[in-house]
Design a protein around this motif. Structure first.
Motif, PDB file in Angstrom:
ATOM      1  N   THR A  20      35.666 -51.188  41.370  1.00  0.00           N
ATOM      2  CA  THR A  20      36.607 -50.259  40.901  1.00  0.00           C
ATOM      3  C   THR A  20      37.651 -51.151  40.112  1.00  0.00           C
ATOM      4  OG1 THR A  20      36.410 -48.691  42.641  1.00  0.00           O
ATOM      5  CG2 THR A  20      38.565 -48.781  41.188  1.00  0.00           C
ATOM      6  N   ARG A  21      38.062 -50.734  38.748  1.00  0.00           N
ATOM      7  CA  ARG A  21      39.029 -51.087  37.999  1.00  0.00           C
ATOM      8  C   ARG A  21      39.744 -49.989  37.298  1.00  0.00           C
ATOM      9  NH1 ARG A  21      36.588 -54.240  33.044  1.00  0.00           N
ATOM     10  NH2 ARG A  21      35.943 -55.681  34.460  1.00  0.00           N
ATOM     11  N   ILE A  22      41.121 -50.367  37.205  1.00  0.00           N
ATOM     12  CA  ILE A  22      41.811 -49.313  36.782  1.00  0.00           C
ATOM     13  C   ILE A  22      43.079 -49.959  35.934  1.00  0.00           C
ATOM     14  CG2 ILE A  22      41.683 -47.905  38.674  1.00  0.00           C
ATOM     15  CD1 ILE A  22      44.346 -48.151  39.778  1.00  0.00           C
ATOM     16  N   ALA A  23      43.414 -49.183  35.015  1.00  0.00           N
ATOM     17  CA  ALA A  23      44.853 -49.606  34.379  1.00  0.00           C
ATOM     18  C   ALA A  23      45.646 -48.324  34.408  1.00  0.00           C
ATOM     19  CB  ALA A  23      44.418 -50.124  33.019  1.00  0.00           C
ATOM     20  N   GLY A  24      47.052 -48.710  34.256  1.00  0.00           N
ATOM     21  CA  GLY A  24      47.900 -47.380  33.919  1.00  0.00           C
ATOM     22  C   GLY A  24      49.318 -47.988  33.899  1.00  0.00           C
ATOM     23  N   THR A  25      50.372 -47.026  33.894  1.00  0.00           N
ATOM     24  CA  THR A  25      51.676 -47.436  33.686  1.00  0.00           C
ATOM     25  C   THR A  25      52.184 -47.257  35.110  1.00  0.00           C
ATOM     26  OG1 THR A  25      51.975 -44.979  32.878  1.00  0.00           O
ATOM     27  CG2 THR A  25      52.006 -46.843  31.204  1.00  0.00           C
ATOM     28  N   ALA A  26      53.126 -48.148  35.284  1.00  0.00           N
ATOM     29  CA  ALA A  26      53.587 -48.392  36.520  1.00  0.00           C
ATOM     30  C   ALA A  26      54.891 -47.176  36.878  1.00  0.00           C
ATOM     31  CB  ALA A  26      54.364 -49.613  36.890  1.00  0.00           C
ATOM     32  N   VAL A  27      54.797 -46.588  38.006  1.00  0.00           N
ATOM     33  CA  VAL A  27      56.052 -46.029  38.556  1.00  0.00           C
ATOM     34  C   VAL A  27      56.452 -46.705  39.870  1.00  0.00           C
ATOM     35  CG1 VAL A  27      56.714 -44.107  39.827  1.00  0.00           C
ATOM     36  CG2 VAL A  27      55.435 -43.524  37.924  1.00  0.00           C
ATOM     37  N   THR A  28      57.528 -47.430  39.748  1.00  0.00           N
ATOM     38  CA  THR A  28      57.773 -48.327  40.854  1.00  0.00           C
ATOM     39  C   THR A  28      58.598 -47.717  41.898  1.00  0.00           C
ATOM     40  OG1 THR A  28      59.825 -49.067  39.513  1.00  0.00           O
ATOM     41  CG2 THR A  28      57.835 -50.052  39.074  1.00  0.00           C
ATOM     42  N   VAL A  29      58.502 -48.443  43.262  1.00  0.00           N
ATOM     43  CA  VAL A  29      59.173 -47.653  44.375  1.00  0.00           C
ATOM     44  C   VAL A  29      59.834 -48.966  45.288  1.00  0.00           C
ATOM     45  CG1 VAL A  29      59.061 -46.225  46.407  1.00  0.00           C
ATOM     46  CG2 VAL A  29      57.775 -45.651  44.635  1.00  0.00           C
ATOM     47  N   LEU A  30      60.990 -48.800  45.297  1.00  0.00           N
ATOM     48  CA  LEU A  30      61.731 -49.727  46.368  1.00  0.00           C
ATOM     49  C   LEU A  30      61.954 -49.256  47.527  1.00  0.00           C
ATOM     50  CD1 LEU A  30      62.658 -52.723  46.805  1.00  0.00           C
ATOM     51  CD2 LEU A  30      64.990 -52.003  45.878  1.00  0.00           C
TER      52      LEU A  30
END
Length: 234
Positions: free
Chosen positions: A49-59
């Motif tokens: 599986t390969r994916i690419a996308g834009t990050a939504v970050t969580v701390l």
């Protein structure tokens, strides 16, 4: 722990994300000058599986997934959720219910240097996950954190809207401003590798194609027959 939820951060252009999706993590990493890997400890829950996308970050606080719940609202089509904690944690902070909510919103996968659980269910529903641990250990929802702020995984900084590329080899981040340039460099690298592959299929050696015989000589590496090396027959 106070925190912040940032809404509508800038993101890499969808066309640039799509361009990067054509390339593997190793190729993108090399095209980026061998930078951006999120650490060798992040392993895929699935294969091929390969994916690419834009990050939504969580701390998040360790053992607390409150901010993942908050992040779901900020996620949309083409995003990848990226979760880290304020100190190391292996708790199973992410599972099938989160994946169900995110898949409904068009999210392409999750990356976390904490733990995931419900791994069989994640594979069955086709929701890719990369994590540092797999653990059935549950979490609480009691401590504030942040969403869509810069986070660090494996020594690499991920900002909201940066491009994440993930496959069987690991996970790499590409700054949103460099997405198009990195895609172009990745394409050039693949074209170069295709030419090298053809040469190897014809029998050419890497020693000759890359001019490495001179390197061996410069390093003082010598060729000797077995008899010369062992003194056999003397």
């Amino acid at each position: 722990m106070p925190g912040v939820i940032v809404t509508d951060p800038p993101k890499a252009a969808p066309r640039d994300v799509a361009a990067l999706a054509a390339f593997g993590v190793a190729t993108v990493h090399e095209a980026r000058g061998r930078t951006g890997l999120l650490g060798h400890h992040l392993r895929p829950n699935q294969q091929d599986t390969r994916i690419a996308g834009t990050a939504v970050t969580v701390l998040s606080w360790p053992g607390d997934n409150l901010m993942i719940h908050a992040a779901v609202e900020q996620c949309g089509e083409g995003d990848i959720l990226v979760v880290t904690t304020t100190s190391p944690s292996t708790d199973g902070m992410f599972g099938e219910l989160f994946a169900t909510a995110l898949q409904r919103r068009g999210v392409r996968g999750v990356v976390t240097d904490a733990g995931v659980r419900d791994t069989a269910e994640l594979r069955a529903m086709g929701f890719p996950a990369w994590s540092a641990a797999v653990s059935a250990q549950g979490t609480v929802k009691a401590t504030g954190g942040s969403v869509n702020v810069p986070v660090v995984l494996g020594g690499a900084t991920v900002r909201p809207g940066d491009v994440i590329v993930a496959d069987d080899d690991g996970v790499v981040v590409v700054p949103r401003e460099s997405a198009r340039e990195t895609a172009d460099r990745s394409r050039a690298r693949e074209e170069k590798e295709a030419a090298t592959r053809a040469a190897f299929l014809e029998g050419q050696l890497g020693l000759d194609r890359y001019g490495l015989r001179a390197t061996l000589t410069d390093l003082g590496v010598e060729y000797r027959t077995y008899e010369e090396h062992t003194g056999a027959g003397s």
